[in-house]
Design a protein around this motif. Structure first.
Motif, mmCIF file in Angstrom:
data_model
loop_
_atom_site.group_PDB
_atom_site.id
_atom_site.type_symbol
_atom_site.label_atom_id
_atom_site.label_comp_id
_atom_site.label_asym_id
_atom_site.label_seq_id
_atom_site.Cartn_x
_atom_site.Cartn_y
_atom_site.Cartn_z
ATOM 1 N N VAL A 92 0.845 -1.201 0.000
ATOM 2 C CA VAL A 92 0.000 0.000 0.000
ATOM 3 C C VAL A 92 0.878 1.249 0.000
ATOM 4 O O VAL A 92 0.663 2.186 -0.780
ATOM 5 C CB VAL A 92 -0.941 0.009 1.221
ATOM 6 C CG1 VAL A 92 -1.690 1.335 1.318
ATOM 7 C CG2 VAL A 92 -1.928 -1.147 1.134
ATOM 8 N N LEU A 93 1.880 1.248 0.859
ATOM 9 C CA LEU A 93 2.728 2.434 0.995
ATOM 10 C C LEU A 93 3.505 2.713 -0.288
ATOM 11 O O LEU A 93 3.635 3.872 -0.700
ATOM 12 C CB LEU A 93 3.693 2.258 2.181
ATOM 13 C CG LEU A 93 4.611 3.446 2.481
ATOM 14 C CD1 LEU A 93 3.809 4.712 2.747
ATOM 15 C CD2 LEU A 93 5.515 3.132 3.685
ATOM 16 N N ARG A 94 4.012 1.662 -0.940
ATOM 17 C CA ARG A 94 4.791 1.911 -2.161
ATOM 18 C C ARG A 94 3.909 2.531 -3.238
ATOM 19 O O ARG A 94 4.351 3.401 -3.985
ATOM 20 C CB ARG A 94 5.461 0.627 -2.650
ATOM 21 C CG ARG A 94 4.550 -0.375 -3.304
ATOM 22 C CD ARG A 94 5.281 -1.631 -3.753
ATOM 23 N NE ARG A 94 4.340 -2.586 -4.321
ATOM 24 C CZ ARG A 94 4.659 -3.810 -4.697
ATOM 25 N NH1 ARG A 94 5.904 -4.243 -4.537
ATOM 26 N NH2 ARG A 94 3.755 -4.613 -5.212
ATOM 27 N N ASP A 95 2.638 2.102 -3.321
ATOM 28 C CA ASP A 95 1.734 2.710 -4.311
ATOM 29 C C ASP A 95 1.470 4.173 -3.988
ATOM 30 O O ASP A 95 1.447 5.032 -4.878
ATOM 31 C CB ASP A 95 0.410 1.945 -4.357
ATOM 32 C CG ASP A 95 0.541 0.615 -5.092
ATOM 33 O OD1 ASP A 95 1.600 0.393 -5.711
ATOM 34 O OD2 ASP A 95 -0.398 -0.197 -5.034
ATOM 35 N N LEU A 141 5.237 -10.586 -6.214
ATOM 36 C CA LEU A 141 4.621 -9.395 -5.622
ATOM 37 C C LEU A 141 5.307 -8.105 -6.057
ATOM 38 O O LEU A 141 4.960 -7.024 -5.578
ATOM 39 C CB LEU A 141 4.611 -9.517 -4.098
ATOM 40 C CG LEU A 141 3.703 -10.636 -3.564
ATOM 41 C CD1 LEU A 141 3.880 -10.795 -2.056
ATOM 42 C CD2 LEU A 141 2.240 -10.371 -3.895
ATOM 43 N N GLY A 142 6.308 -8.223 -6.946
ATOM 44 C CA GLY A 142 6.924 -7.033 -7.527
ATOM 45 C C GLY A 142 7.822 -6.264 -6.580
ATOM 46 O O GLY A 142 8.033 -5.055 -6.767
ATOM 47 N N PHE A 143 8.364 -6.936 -5.572
ATOM 48 C CA PHE A 143 9.318 -6.259 -4.688
ATOM 49 C C PHE A 143 10.712 -6.300 -5.325
ATOM 50 O O PHE A 143 11.078 -7.258 -6.005
ATOM 51 C CB PHE A 143 9.367 -6.949 -3.323
ATOM 52 C CG PHE A 143 8.150 -6.692 -2.466
ATOM 53 C CD1 PHE A 143 7.951 -5.450 -1.882
ATOM 54 C CD2 PHE A 143 7.214 -7.695 -2.227
ATOM 55 C CE1 PHE A 143 6.838 -5.207 -1.084
ATOM 56 C CE2 PHE A 143 6.100 -7.464 -1.425
ATOM 57 C CZ PHE A 143 5.909 -6.212 -0.852
ATOM 58 N N ASP A 144 11.518 -5.257 -5.049
ATOM 59 C CA ASP A 144 12.884 -5.191 -5.595
ATOM 60 C C ASP A 144 13.817 -6.157 -4.883
ATOM 61 O O ASP A 144 14.713 -6.744 -5.488
ATOM 62 C CB ASP A 144 13.448 -3.771 -5.453
ATOM 63 C CG ASP A 144 12.756 -2.787 -6.388
ATOM 64 O OD1 ASP A 144 12.242 -3.234 -7.430
ATOM 65 O OD2 ASP A 144 12.729 -1.591 -6.068
ATOM 66 N N GLU A 145 13.646 -6.292 -3.581
ATOM 67 C CA GLU A 145 14.560 -7.111 -2.778
ATOM 68 C C GLU A 145 13.778 -7.794 -1.669
ATOM 69 O O GLU A 145 12.616 -7.492 -1.437
ATOM 70 C CB GLU A 145 15.639 -6.235 -2.104
ATOM 71 C CG GLU A 145 16.501 -5.423 -3.022
ATOM 72 C CD GLU A 145 17.444 -4.519 -2.217
ATOM 73 O OE1 GLU A 145 18.063 -5.022 -1.252
ATOM 74 O OE2 GLU A 145 17.529 -3.332 -2.543
ATOM 75 N N ARG A 189 4.141 -2.517 -11.655
ATOM 76 C CA ARG A 189 3.080 -2.833 -10.677
ATOM 77 C C ARG A 189 1.840 -3.366 -11.404
ATOM 78 O O ARG A 189 1.209 -4.328 -10.982
ATOM 79 C CB ARG A 189 2.693 -1.599 -9.867
ATOM 80 C CG ARG A 189 3.774 -0.957 -9.017
ATOM 81 C CD ARG A 189 4.100 -1.797 -7.793
ATOM 82 N NE ARG A 189 5.064 -2.823 -8.135
ATOM 83 C CZ ARG A 189 6.360 -2.592 -8.372
ATOM 84 N NH1 ARG A 189 6.834 -1.389 -8.275
ATOM 85 N NH2 ARG A 189 7.159 -3.564 -8.683
ATOM 86 N N GLU A 190 1.488 -2.694 -12.512
ATOM 87 C CA GLU A 190 0.296 -3.113 -13.265
ATOM 88 C C GLU A 190 0.473 -4.533 -13.815
ATOM 89 O O GLU A 190 -0.461 -5.341 -13.789
ATOM 90 C CB GLU A 190 0.044 -2.127 -14.415
ATOM 91 C CG GLU A 190 -0.412 -0.744 -13.957
ATOM 92 C CD GLU A 190 -0.332 0.306 -15.050
ATOM 93 O OE1 GLU A 190 -0.605 1.484 -14.746
ATOM 94 O OE2 GLU A 190 0.015 -0.040 -16.197
ATOM 95 N N GLN A 191 1.670 -4.822 -14.307
ATOM 96 C CA GLN A 191 1.941 -6.158 -14.843
ATOM 97 C C GLN A 191 1.882 -7.211 -13.737
ATOM 98 O O GLN A 191 1.458 -8.345 -13.965
ATOM 99 C CB GLN A 191 3.304 -6.181 -15.533
ATOM 100 C CG GLN A 191 3.307 -5.395 -16.839
ATOM 101 C CD GLN A 191 4.681 -5.283 -17.459
ATOM 102 O OE1 GLN A 191 5.696 -5.513 -16.796
ATOM 103 N NE2 GLN A 191 4.733 -4.915 -18.731
ATOM 104 N N MET A 192 2.324 -6.820 -12.533
ATOM 105 C CA MET A 192 2.278 -7.753 -11.400
ATOM 106 C C MET A 192 0.838 -8.184 -11.109
ATOM 107 O O MET A 192 0.535 -9.355 -10.991
ATOM 108 C CB MET A 192 2.871 -7.069 -10.162
ATOM 109 C CG MET A 192 2.850 -7.915 -8.911
ATOM 110 S SD MET A 192 2.735 -6.893 -7.421
ATOM 111 C CE MET A 192 0.963 -6.639 -7.296
#
Length: 502
Positions: free
Chosen positions: A125-128, A221-225, A485-488
């Motif tokens: 939520v926060l990253r969005d 989930l599209g996280f970098d790390e 994010r959209e692709q995720m």
């Protein structure tokens, strides 16, 4: 009946107590169904895919759970109110999954906990919200650069200690505000990088004995790390603190510029005129044209800084462990602080982009101001090879004499300067009338300040071009992040939808 029995009679003897519902559970449920439901379902889908890939679920089990996930009525959940039947939204969703896929849906919680799920949801939520705020920050940066370009030669007085100091340009001031905004953007990007790390697989705090793939969950989930240490994954709250700190400073920084511009809108300054869509009238004073958009920005930016401060205060002195303080109660404060900052970035862009600047009035004020006399002192150093301190003393006497005589700076003549020179160094100066005129010209003052970072129009143009390139790069990166994010979301939906009909 004693006081204890009276409380039980009012509140009930089973979970949840009436006041507990009113004060804590119902508000948290309301926030969760609007902000946390979608990432919760994304995690459910990603976890299902990972468990099947790791062969911890059979194909039939995975398909049954996929059908249950697709069968969840999201709108029904969003419309629902807290009833007390379930502890929170997570258990309400789990209960519905078990209705749709009895028993087997219970394996969706294999090797995970509400602890790692909860932190992953908060981070998603926060990253969005950080991305939305960054987009608006770049929008403001774009409009500040355009405004600066338009006013590269709009000469005005610069102030130190609220007093007239030296001539500069509107563009020079705006570029300073733009660079300040750029640093705020960098801090928000840094907060995004810290936030965009996956805690999934940490489970309660020690990972799991099941052979799940934390790396696959990160990818899905599209996280970098990863947040590698599983204790850190569920206990660290600095991802929130960093975002709050960045927001707090950004709101304070923008508020200072807003305050200047509000002041410049006064009749006494008469430097700026806010466009009609952003001013309001007085109910009694017909002449009023109140630039209240700046006033609202100032107060709301303060509220943003305040909500961000609340996050840090709530985190203060809490145990370094999984703890309620950093969870549902805290999240809305950082969301609110980001939401207000994002709105103020857009509003500031609109107001600055449409306001009028009194170029002639600003130039005329600069010509009459003693803000130019630093250059007179510098010029005397060049023409007469005096030390700067002696030159400063001469010019200081000139200013005092001129002010006593009611003269403007551009009315100072060579006679007045030489009179001061005789009193300080015992002789007249080699300075000519033309050199004196140029020294007291604010346009000349600005033109010759062409060192890196100075107000000279060509130097300003160079800075604008450099920052515009940076803006284009940042905009492209932001677009790529949003696309990812959209692709995720699309990938998770597609896989689970295919399994649900298989």
């Amino acid at each position: 009946m004693d006081y204890r029995e009276r409380i039980f009679q009012q509140e009930g003897e089973r979970f949840p107590g009436k006041t507990y519902v009113e004060a804590v559970l119902a508000p948290a449920f309301h926030e969760a169904k609007h902000h946390l439901l979608e990432p919760m379902m994304a995690i459910n889908k990603a976890h299902l895919i990972m468990l099947r890939e790791q062969e911890l679920l059979t194909e039939e089990e995975a398909k049954a759970i996929a059908r249950a996930l697709v069968g969840i009525e999201m709108e029904e959940l969003r419309r629902s109110a807290y009833t007390g039947q379930f502890e929170d939204l997570f258990f309400q969703v789990e209960s519905r999954l078990l209705e749709l896929a009895p028993d087997v849906a219970g394996n969706l919680h294999l090797a995970r906990s509400r602890n790692d799920m909860g932190i992953a949801i908060y981070r998603m939520v926060l990253r969005d919200k950080l991305l939305v705020t960054l987009e608006s920050a770049l929008y403001l940066k774009e409009h500040l650069l355009l405004f600066a370009q338009e006013h590269a030669e709009t000469v005005m007085i610069g102030y130190t200690h609220t007093q007239q100091a030296q001539p500069t340009t509107m563009a020079h001031y705006i570029m300073a505000a733009c660079d300040l905004l750029s640093r705020d953007i960098q801090r928000l990007i840094s907060a995004y990088r810290t936030c965009n790390r996956s805690p999934m697989g940490a489970a309660a705090l020690t990972t799991s004995g099941f052979s799940i793939s934390r790396e696959r969950m990160r990818q899905l989930l599209g996280f970098d790390e990863l947040v590698e240490n599983s204790y850190d994954a569920v206990c660290g709250a600095d991802y929130l603190g960093e975002a709050a700190t960045a927001v707090q400073l950004a709101a304070i920084n923008l508020g200072r510029t807003v305050q200047d511009m509000l002041l410049w809108c006064t009749q006494e300054f008469a430097a700026l005129k806010v466009a009609s869509p952003y001013v309001q009238i007085s109910s009694i004073m017909p002449q009023k044209r109140n630039p209240v958009s700046f006033e609202h920005m100032r107060s709301l930016l303060s509220s943003s800084a305040g909500n961000a401060a609340a996050v840090l205060t709530m985190m203060h002195n809490t145990p370094f462990g999984d703890i309620v303080d950093t969870e549902d109660d805290m999240q809305p404060y950082v969301w609110k602080s980001l939401s207000v900052l994002e709105q103020m970035y857009r509003l500031m862009a609109c107001v600055v982009g449409t306001m009028e600047v009194n170029k002639e009035g600003l130039l005329e004020r600069a010509k009459g101001s003693f803000a130019t006399v630093t250059e007179l002192a510098d010029t005397i150093v060049r023409t007469d090879r005096l030390s700067f301190r002696n030159s400063h003393h001469i010019v200081s006497r000139v200013v005092k004499e001129a002010m006593a005589a009611g003269l403007r700076a551009d009315q100072i003549d060579l006679g007045l300067v030489n009179k001061a020179a005789r009193e300080v160094i015992g002789r007249e100066l080699a300075l000519t009338a033309e050199e004196l005129r140029l020294a007291l010209d604010p346009v000349h003052f600005v033109r010759i300040r062409k060192l890196p970072g100075g107000p000279n129009a060509e130097e300003i143009t160079r800075m604008i071009e450099k920052r515009t390139t940076s803006l284009q790069e940042q905009t492209a990166k932001l677009k790529a992040e949003k696309t990812a994010r959209e692709q995720m979301w699309k990938q998770l939906d597609t896989i689970v939808a295919e399994w649900s009909v298989g």
